[in-house]
Design a protein around this motif. Structure first.
Motif, PDB file in Angstrom:
ATOM      1  N   LEU A   1       7.698   5.131  -2.006  1.00 13.81           N
ATOM      2  CA  LEU A   1       7.093   5.590  -0.746  1.00 13.81           C
ATOM      3  C   LEU A   1       7.692   6.943  -0.365  1.00 13.81           C
ATOM      4  N   SER A   2       6.880   7.999  -0.494  1.00 17.40           N
ATOM      5  CA  SER A   2       7.375   9.341  -0.189  1.00 17.40           C
ATOM      6  C   SER A   2       6.488  10.106   0.787  1.00 17.40           C
ATOM      7  N   THR A   3       5.321   9.582   1.086  1.00 13.99           N
ATOM      8  CA  THR A   3       4.376  10.300   1.929  1.00 13.99           C
ATOM      9  C   THR A   3       4.728  10.126   3.399  1.00 13.99           C
ATOM     10  N   ALA A   4       4.802  11.234   4.097  1.00 17.31           N
ATOM     11  CA  ALA A   4       5.130  11.217   5.527  1.00 17.31           C
ATOM     12  C   ALA A   4       3.957  10.704   6.351  1.00 17.31           C
ATOM     13  N   ALA A   5       4.270  10.246   7.538  1.00 19.80           N
ATOM     14  CA  ALA A   5       3.229   9.795   8.465  1.00 19.80           C
ATOM     15  C   ALA A   5       2.387  10.990   8.909  1.00 19.80           C
ATOM     16  N   GLU A   6       1.114  10.752   9.134  1.00 14.67           N
ATOM     17  CA  GLU A   6       0.230  11.812   9.616  1.00 14.67           C
ATOM     18  C   GLU A   6       0.473  12.108  11.093  1.00 14.67           C
ATOM     19  N   ASP A   7       0.821  11.080  11.841  1.00 15.28           N
ATOM     20  CA  ASP A   7       1.072  11.204  13.275  1.00 15.28           C
ATOM     21  C   ASP A   7       2.351  10.437  13.586  1.00 15.28           C
ATOM     22  N   ASN A   8       3.377  11.126  14.009  1.00 14.14           N
ATOM     23  CA  ASN A   8       4.671  10.491  14.259  1.00 14.14           C
ATOM     24  C   ASN A   8       4.638   9.484  15.399  1.00 14.14           C
ATOM     25  N   LYS A   9       3.583   9.478  16.187  1.00 11.73           N
ATOM     26  CA  LYS A   9       3.472   8.518  17.292  1.00 11.73           C
ATOM     27  C   LYS A   9       2.876   7.191  16.831  1.00 11.73           C
ATOM     28  N   GLN A  10       2.327   7.171  15.634  1.00 19.65           N
ATOM     29  CA  GLN A  10       1.674   5.980  15.101  1.00 19.65           C
ATOM     30  C   GLN A  10       2.500   5.370  13.967  1.00 19.65           C
ATOM     31  N   ILE A  11       2.270   4.097  13.702  1.00 23.49           N
ATOM     32  CA  ILE A  11       2.860   3.471  12.524  1.00 23.49           C
ATOM     33  C   ILE A  11       2.297   4.187  11.296  1.00 23.49           C
ATOM     34  N   SER A  12       3.170   4.550  10.387  1.00 25.04           N
ATOM     35  CA  SER A  12       2.723   5.203   9.163  1.00 25.04           C
ATOM     36  C   SER A  12       1.815   4.256   8.386  1.00 25.04           C
ATOM     37  N   ARG A  13       0.655   4.730   8.003  1.00 26.47           N
ATOM     38  CA  ARG A  13      -0.260   3.878   7.238  1.00 26.47           C
ATOM     39  C   ARG A  13       0.343   3.491   5.903  1.00 26.47           C
ATOM     40  N   TRP A  14       1.300   4.290   5.406  1.00 30.70           N
ATOM     41  CA  TRP A  14       1.932   4.003   4.123  1.00 30.70           C
ATOM     42  C   TRP A  14       2.951   2.878   4.258  1.00 30.70           C
ATOM     43  N   VAL A  15       3.673   2.847   5.369  1.00 29.40           N
ATOM     44  CA  VAL A  15       4.603   1.744   5.622  1.00 29.40           C
ATOM     45  C   VAL A  15       3.798   0.460   5.843  1.00 29.40           C
ATOM     46  N   ASP A  16       2.739   0.557   6.635  1.00 27.59           N
ATOM     47  CA  ASP A  16       1.878  -0.601   6.886  1.00 27.59           C
ATOM     48  C   ASP A  16       1.209  -1.086   5.591  1.00 27.59           C
TER      49      ASP A  16
ATOM     50  N   VAL B   1       2.525  -1.404   2.725  1.00 25.72           N
ATOM     51  CA  VAL B   1       3.408  -2.345   2.035  1.00 25.72           C
ATOM     52  C   VAL B   1       3.144  -3.756   2.578  1.00 25.72           C
ATOM     53  N   ALA B   2       2.985  -3.855   3.902  1.00 26.30           N
ATOM     54  CA  ALA B   2       2.653  -5.156   4.513  1.00 26.30           C
ATOM     55  C   ALA B   2       1.279  -5.632   4.027  1.00 26.30           C
ATOM     56  N   ARG B   3       0.324  -4.727   3.925  1.00 31.71           N
ATOM     57  CA  ARG B   3      -1.010  -5.090   3.419  1.00 31.71           C
ATOM     58  C   ARG B   3      -0.919  -5.628   1.996  1.00 31.71           C
ATOM     59  N   LEU B   4      -0.137  -4.965   1.167  1.00 28.55           N
ATOM     60  CA  LEU B   4       0.057  -5.400  -0.215  1.00 28.55           C
ATOM     61  C   LEU B   4       0.520  -6.854  -0.262  1.00 28.55           C
ATOM     62  N   MET B   5       1.494  -7.170   0.542  1.00 31.65           N
ATOM     63  CA  MET B   5       2.014  -8.543   0.557  1.00 31.65           C
ATOM     64  C   MET B   5       0.988  -9.516   1.115  1.00 31.65           C
ATOM     65  N   ASN B   6       0.331  -9.133   2.200  1.00 27.03           N
ATOM     66  CA  ASN B   6      -0.660 -10.026   2.813  1.00 27.03           C
ATOM     67  C   ASN B   6      -1.867 -10.254   1.914  1.00 27.03           C
ATOM     68  N   LEU B   7      -2.279  -9.235   1.167  1.00 28.41           N
ATOM     69  CA  LEU B   7      -3.398  -9.412   0.237  1.00 28.41           C
ATOM     70  C   LEU B   7      -3.059 -10.454  -0.831  1.00 28.41           C
ATOM     71  N   HIS B   8      -1.851 -10.403  -1.348  1.00 25.40           N
ATOM     72  CA  HIS B   8      -1.429 -11.413  -2.321  1.00 25.40           C
ATOM     73  C   HIS B   8      -1.371 -12.794  -1.660  1.00 25.40           C
ATOM     74  N   GLY B   9      -0.824 -12.838  -0.453  1.00 24.92           N
ATOM     75  CA  GLY B   9      -0.716 -14.112   0.266  1.00 24.92           C
ATOM     76  C   GLY B   9      -2.063 -14.738   0.554  1.00 24.92           C
ATOM     77  N   LEU B  10      -3.033 -13.921   0.936  1.00 23.31           N
ATOM     78  CA  LEU B  10      -4.376 -14.435   1.216  1.00 23.31           C
ATOM     79  C   LEU B  10      -5.002 -15.051  -0.034  1.00 23.31           C
ATOM     80  N   ALA B  11      -4.632 -14.526  -1.194  1.00 26.37           N
ATOM     81  CA  ALA B  11      -5.153 -15.048  -2.465  1.00 26.37           C
ATOM     82  C   ALA B  11      -4.369 -16.272  -2.944  1.00 26.37           C
ATOM     83  N   GLY B  12      -3.379 -16.704  -2.159  1.00 27.84           N
ATOM     84  CA  GLY B  12      -2.653 -17.915  -2.509  1.00 27.84           C
ATOM     85  C   GLY B  12      -1.309 -17.699  -3.191  1.00 27.84           C
ATOM     86  N   VAL B  13      -0.910 -16.450  -3.362  1.00 23.55           N
ATOM     87  CA  VAL B  13       0.392 -16.182  -3.971  1.00 23.55           C
ATOM     88  C   VAL B  13       1.462 -16.511  -2.929  1.00 23.55           C
ATOM     89  N   PRO B  14       2.390 -17.408  -3.244  1.00 24.39           N
ATOM     90  CA  PRO B  14       3.435 -17.745  -2.273  1.00 24.39           C
ATOM     91  C   PRO B  14       4.416 -16.590  -2.076  1.00 24.39           C
TER      92      PRO B  14
END
Length: 180
Positions: free
Chosen positions: A58-73, A75-88
């Protein structure tokens, strides 16, 4: 086409679309961040029987420092996508090494306010990622290059020798490298 059939098809299409597009985001592994959606037509899904080893560069800076970086978020999406598919959660071995412009997302709230005159909303995401089992590291070389010290950073992060050596250490161990 008969007008009743035509209206029936339109009604059926709207019901199907509303069931897909009217969904609320789901957070199966990382709570409150990285919201994802069920895709009923998906035929390509993660294999819930596998153990996943993922290294996020993860090296890309946030586009807007007032918002959660979409790149940090993401990582959470990556995990949740696996979880939704049943990966523990236990089958997801996720490591994130942060460097470059993204390093600022790791600043303590006080340091972030001093630098950007706003709260660091990324810290809530990092806390949720840590709780979900993600190993979060920062490049020590990036710290020096940006004249930052460890005490400036969120306490949940580990300092790595470098992002480069972290990548060359984990990829040979079978980690899939993703670049954000």
């Amino acid at each position: 086409m008969h007008k009743f059939v035509k209206y029936g098809l339109i009604l059926m299409s709207s019901v199907v679309c509303s069931s897909i597009f009217g969904q609320s985001p789901q957070f199966p592994i990382v709570k409150a961040f990285g919201g994802i959606y069920e895709i009923p037509d998906a035929r390509e899904l993660p294999d819930a029987t596998l153990t996943y080893k993922i290294l996020v560069d993860l090296s890309t800076a946030a586009e807007d420092n007032k918002q959660i970086s979409r790149w940090v978020d993401n990582v959470a999406r990556l995990m949740n996508l696996h979880g939704l598919a049943g990966v523990p959660k236990a089958a997801l071995n996720v490591k994130v090494v942060i460097h470059g412009g993204a390093i600022f997302t790791l600043l303590t709230n006080e340091q972030y306010q001093e630098r950007f005159q706003t709260d660091n909303t990324n810290l809530k995401v990092y806390e949720a990622l840590l709780e979900a089992g993600v190993d979060i590291m920062v490049c020590g070389q990036s710290l020096i290059a940006r004249k930052m010290v460890t005490k400036d950073l969120w306490p949940g992060v580990k300092v790595a020798h470098s992002a480069l050596t972290t990548i060359t250490t984990y990829v040979p161990q079978g980690y899939v490298l993703l670049k954000f």
